[in-house]
Scaffold this motif. Sequence first.
Motif, mmCIF file in Angstrom:
data_model
loop_
_atom_site.group_PDB
_atom_site.id
_atom_site.type_symbol
_atom_site.label_atom_id
_atom_site.label_comp_id
_atom_site.label_asym_id
_atom_site.label_seq_id
_atom_site.Cartn_x
_atom_site.Cartn_y
_atom_site.Cartn_z
ATOM 1 N N UNK A 105 39.081 3.678 -12.439
ATOM 2 C CA UNK A 105 38.209 5.223 -13.287
ATOM 3 C C UNK A 105 39.023 5.602 -14.367
ATOM 4 N N UNK A 106 40.230 5.873 -14.010
ATOM 5 C CA UNK A 106 41.266 6.824 -14.992
ATOM 6 C C UNK A 106 41.460 5.485 -16.080
ATOM 7 N N UNK A 107 41.237 4.051 -16.098
ATOM 8 C CA UNK A 107 41.068 3.760 -17.012
ATOM 9 C C UNK A 107 39.832 3.204 -17.704
ATOM 10 N N UNK A 108 38.859 3.026 -17.387
ATOM 11 C CA UNK A 108 37.464 4.043 -17.592
ATOM 12 C C UNK A 108 36.776 5.103 -18.437
ATOM 13 N N UNK A 109 38.024 6.011 -17.997
ATOM 14 C CA UNK A 109 37.470 7.397 -18.263
ATOM 15 C C UNK A 109 36.426 8.152 -17.486
ATOM 16 N N UNK A 110 36.218 9.161 -17.844
ATOM 17 C CA UNK A 110 35.179 9.780 -16.865
ATOM 18 C C UNK A 110 33.945 8.979 -16.174
ATOM 19 N N UNK A 111 33.116 8.774 -17.897
ATOM 20 C CA UNK A 111 31.743 7.985 -17.223
ATOM 21 C C UNK A 111 32.179 6.960 -16.719
ATOM 22 N N UNK A 112 32.664 6.360 -16.009
ATOM 23 C CA UNK A 112 33.189 4.618 -15.350
ATOM 24 C C UNK A 112 33.382 5.175 -13.947
ATOM 25 N N UNK A 113 33.254 6.136 -13.734
ATOM 26 C CA UNK A 113 33.802 6.086 -12.075
ATOM 27 C C UNK A 113 32.812 5.317 -10.998
ATOM 28 N N UNK A 114 31.432 5.215 -11.095
ATOM 29 C CA UNK A 114 30.495 4.126 -10.649
ATOM 30 C C UNK A 114 31.237 3.353 -10.607
ATOM 31 N N UNK A 115 31.375 2.501 -11.754
ATOM 32 C CA UNK A 115 31.350 1.272 -12.550
ATOM 33 C C UNK A 115 32.423 0.646 -11.846
ATOM 34 N N UNK A 116 33.897 1.903 -11.154
ATOM 35 C CA UNK A 116 35.462 1.513 -10.554
ATOM 36 C C UNK A 116 34.897 1.308 -9.369
ATOM 37 N N UNK A 117 34.028 2.362 -8.946
ATOM 38 C CA UNK A 117 33.917 2.221 -7.837
ATOM 39 C C UNK A 117 33.691 0.748 -7.014
ATOM 40 N N UNK A 118 32.184 0.672 -8.155
ATOM 41 C CA UNK A 118 31.873 -1.227 -7.742
ATOM 42 C C UNK A 118 32.590 -1.846 -8.103
ATOM 43 N N UNK A 119 33.664 -1.600 -9.123
ATOM 44 C CA UNK A 119 34.523 -2.811 -9.481
ATOM 45 C C UNK A 119 35.626 -3.476 -8.331
ATOM 46 N N UNK A 120 36.049 -1.725 -7.313
ATOM 47 C CA UNK A 120 36.573 -2.538 -6.457
ATOM 48 C C UNK A 120 36.886 -2.528 -5.689
ATOM 49 N N UNK A 121 35.605 -2.314 -5.393
ATOM 50 C CA UNK A 121 34.512 -2.928 -3.847
ATOM 51 C C UNK A 121 34.726 -4.333 -3.895
ATOM 52 N N UNK A 122 34.969 -4.604 -5.477
ATOM 53 C CA UNK A 122 34.099 -6.689 -5.332
ATOM 54 C C UNK A 122 35.536 -6.576 -5.118
#
Length: 217
Positions: A140-157
Amino acid sequence: MTTPPSGLRERKKQATREALREAALRLAVERGPDQVRVEDIAEAAGVSPRTYNNYFASREQAIVSAVTADREVRIAAAVAARPAGVRLADAVTEAVVEQYTNTGEREHEALLLITTRTALRDAFLDTTAGIEHPLTEVIAERLGDAGAHTARVLAASVTAAVRIALESWLRPANAGAAGSFAAGGLVVPSGSLPDQLRAALAPLAPAFDAAERHTQP
């Protein structure tokens, strides 16, 4: 009674956790995992069984912790330490492979034990769940605030991919395609663990790439 400062309290907790997992591994190596009780581990670490239960839910968790301790935090830290120009998919893959394959003598002893018991293998596989939260934060830090949901999906994957790689690596030779661990007994790890991890993580690369493109101006 005076309450100790939070920093001191956390250091004491960490010291107790380390003492318990070291005692668990030492006793398991000396006696065999089936001959070690929670009470034995607690006594060897100088704490009560009740205190033990505040840290680990079983003897298997304590033994496995000797090889997996803080790995999820180290993976996240390794990703964060990669230069910004490094592709995120590559940063995550290299961090996972590095932390799962760079083991010392103590970790090697624990892995040898893990391959001999179904309960230990199950506990080892369950530790992959710990990867998700710290990895979510660093992505999420790498993707920025807009990427919080995406970060969670990627990490779970990533967490799921790592577990699949480990299951494949630890699958008993007679388990068949389903990879059942129910039979127990010694398992000889199959193939190269780094190769298994890279193969499991490879399908996630396009999703990481797409997420990174969305953060670019």
